[in-house]
Design a protein around this motif. Structure first.
Motif, PDB file in Angstrom:
ATOM      1  N   UNK A  35       0.830  -1.201   0.000  1.00 34.18           N
ATOM      2  CA  UNK A  35       0.000   0.000   0.000  1.00 34.18           C
ATOM      3  C   UNK A  35       0.866   1.254   0.000  1.00 34.18           C
ATOM      4  N   UNK A  36       0.540   2.166  -0.894  1.00 34.01           N
ATOM      5  CA  UNK A  36       1.226   3.455  -0.973  1.00 34.01           C
ATOM      6  C   UNK A  36       0.664   4.435   0.053  1.00 34.01           C
ATOM      7  N   UNK A  37       1.565   5.252   0.621  1.00 33.34           N
ATOM      8  CA  UNK A  37       1.188   6.394   1.437  1.00 33.34           C
ATOM      9  C   UNK A  37       1.900   7.637   0.882  1.00 33.34           C
ATOM     10  N   UNK A  38       1.297   8.819   1.003  1.00 39.60           N
ATOM     11  CA  UNK A  38       1.940  10.024   0.470  1.00 39.60           C
ATOM     12  C   UNK A  38       3.353  10.213   1.032  1.00 39.60           C
ATOM     13  N   UNK A  39       4.287  10.539   0.146  1.00 41.15           N
ATOM     14  CA  UNK A  39       5.681  10.754   0.537  1.00 41.15           C
ATOM     15  C   UNK A  39       6.368  11.591  -0.522  1.00 41.15           C
ATOM     16  N   UNK A  90      -9.446  -1.772  -2.868  1.00 35.42           N
ATOM     17  CA  UNK A  90      -8.744  -2.074  -4.111  1.00 35.42           C
ATOM     18  C   UNK A  90      -7.580  -3.022  -3.861  1.00 35.42           C
ATOM     19  N   UNK A  91      -6.867  -2.826  -2.752  1.00 40.38           N
ATOM     20  CA  UNK A  91      -5.750  -3.715  -2.409  1.00 40.38           C
ATOM     21  C   UNK A  91      -6.250  -5.149  -2.225  1.00 40.38           C
ATOM     22  N   UNK A  92      -7.381  -5.300  -1.548  1.00 46.17           N
ATOM     23  CA  UNK A  92      -7.948  -6.637  -1.335  1.00 46.17           C
ATOM     24  C   UNK A  92      -8.337  -7.287  -2.659  1.00 46.17           C
ATOM     25  N   UNK A  93      -8.903  -6.494  -3.559  1.00 40.81           N
ATOM     26  CA  UNK A  93      -9.312  -7.027  -4.855  1.00 40.81           C
ATOM     27  C   UNK A  93      -8.092  -7.425  -5.673  1.00 40.81           C
ATOM     28  N   UNK A 118       1.168 -11.570  -0.946  1.00 44.01           N
ATOM     29  CA  UNK A 118       1.108 -10.938   0.371  1.00 44.01           C
ATOM     30  C   UNK A 118       0.744  -9.460   0.241  1.00 44.01           C
ATOM     31  N   UNK A 119      -0.031  -8.967   1.214  1.00 43.22           N
ATOM     32  CA  UNK A 119      -0.357  -7.548   1.278  1.00 43.22           C
ATOM     33  C   UNK A 119       0.524  -6.884   2.325  1.00 43.22           C
ATOM     34  N   UNK A 120       1.076  -5.713   1.982  1.00 48.12           N
ATOM     35  CA  UNK A 120       1.954  -5.002   2.895  1.00 48.12           C
ATOM     36  C   UNK A 120       1.493  -3.582   3.148  1.00 48.12           C
ATOM     37  N   UNK A 121       1.965  -3.015   4.255  1.00 47.54           N
ATOM     38  CA  UNK A 121       1.637  -1.641   4.664  1.00 47.54           C
ATOM     39  C   UNK A 121       0.167  -1.465   5.035  1.00 47.54           C
ATOM     40  N   UNK A 122      -0.472  -2.561   5.453  1.00 51.23           N
ATOM     41  CA  UNK A 122      -1.854  -2.477   5.927  1.00 51.23           C
ATOM     42  C   UNK A 122      -1.891  -3.152   7.303  1.00 51.23           C
ATOM     43  N   UNK A 123      -1.521  -2.428   8.353  1.00 55.73           N
ATOM     44  CA  UNK A 123      -1.349  -3.043   9.680  1.00 55.73           C
ATOM     45  C   UNK A 123      -2.578  -3.775  10.193  1.00 55.73           C
TER      46      UNK A 123
END
Length: 330
Positions: free
Chosen positions: A247-251, A263-266, A279-284
């Protein structure tokens, strides 16, 4: 500084760097796109040779590697410079310029640090390691003789000849495949996707352990149709390549909102149709880091953050429920 390996001499003291597909044509006194290679008196030099900006013992899952030495920590080091221009770069402070504070080390000194930390390997990460080429090559060659493993976390933007030389001493690579849209690569990142695909193909072909990371960026590379094409292509190489959808976060310069979790789940659901390990990342708040047997569905590795528990997986990397051999290095 150290003389670079891959370059050609041109007219009027110009040099053409041959390390990556940019093929920068560099005037005397100038540096290439990565900022780390300079033309000095008709000779190309690596400016960042032995210059470390970051050094830390990290869980190998943080790289991320989920199928390579799970549950272990590895000495992780970075230098400075990068040959892409990602507007959302989280490490832009060392990717876009030479920082003020560095630690200068020789390959033999780095090996002593690795030994002092009781690490089984070294991961070159944080900035783009391929622009640190000569130092990594020298270190990896010495490390291989002593059984120390070399890992790369890379954008994969490197020419074929230096790649061939490097992968002789590299055990594992996590390669960023930053999307499937050619225009996104060219206009947003300043690179061409085709060369990254070549790196992935070659690394898989020669038997380097390869994992792929795709950072899904809002309104940039988040088309599910395009992502599905990426998943299809990866599965044509091997259904067993571990894929990390992050998952992207603003940077840095990017201000788009964080990637939509739905959308990440899909995307994860679609990827599972083609690949065995996604694997999904950045989604605690989500638990999508576990490894399951693709044959019987047994829970093989339980992950919660960086806490790792081996469940239905024996010491030889086989599922204890059905006996399937899992592509994993313990």
């Amino acid at each position: 500084m150290k003389p670079a390996i891959y370059f050609d001499e041109l007219e009027n003291s110009m040099l053409e760097c041959l390390l990556c597909p940019h093929h920068c044509r560099i005037k005397p006194g100038d540096a290439g796109i990565c900022g780390a290679r300079i033309n000095r008196n008709g000779m190309l030099y690596s400016l960042n040779y032995g210059e470390l900006t970051s050094i830390s013992m990290d869980p190998v899952e943080k790289k991320p590697f989920y199928h390579y030495r799970p549950g272990k920590s590895v000495l992780s080091v970075g230098s400075w410079g990068c040959n892409m221009k990602c507007p959302h770069c989280q490490n832009w402070g060392i990717a876009t310029k030479r920082p003020r504070h560095i630690q200068l080390v020789k390959p033999t000194q780095l090996l002593r640090i690795i030994d002092s930390e009781d690490s089984w390997g070294v991961a070159f990460t944080y900035n783009e390691p391929t622009v640190f080429f000569e130092f990594i090559l020298d270190t990896a060659r010495v490390a291989a003789k002593t059984g120390i493993e070399t890992l790369l976390v890379t954008n994969g933007y490197i020419e074929s000849d230096p790649l061939e030389l490097l992968i002789q001493s590299v055990s594992a690579m996590n390669i960023d495949l930053k999307g499937w849209n050619d225009d996104y690569y060219l206009k947003e990142l300043g690179a061409k996707k085709e060369y990254v695909l070549k790196t992935i193909e070659r690394a898989v072909e020669v038997g380097v352990h390869v994992e792929i990371t795709t950072l899904i960026v809002t309104d940039k590379n988040d088309s599910l149709e395009e992502l599905e094409e990426e998943f299809k292509w990866l599965s044509s190489l091997s259904k067993d390549i571990p894929l990390h959808l992050t998952r992207y976060y603003p940077a840095h310069k990017a201000e788009m909102p964080a990637t939509n979790v739905k959308l990440m789940k899909e995307a994860h659901k679609i990827a599972k149709k083609y690949l065995n390990y996604v694997y999904l990342g950045n989604i605690p708040e989500m638990e999508e880091g576990n490894t399951y047997c693709p044959e019987c569905g047994a829970l093989l590795i339980r992950r919660k953050g960086y806490n790792i528990e081996l469940e239905k997986l024996d010491e030889k990397g086989r599922c204890t429920e059905c006996g399937k051999e899992i592509p994993i290095i313990l």
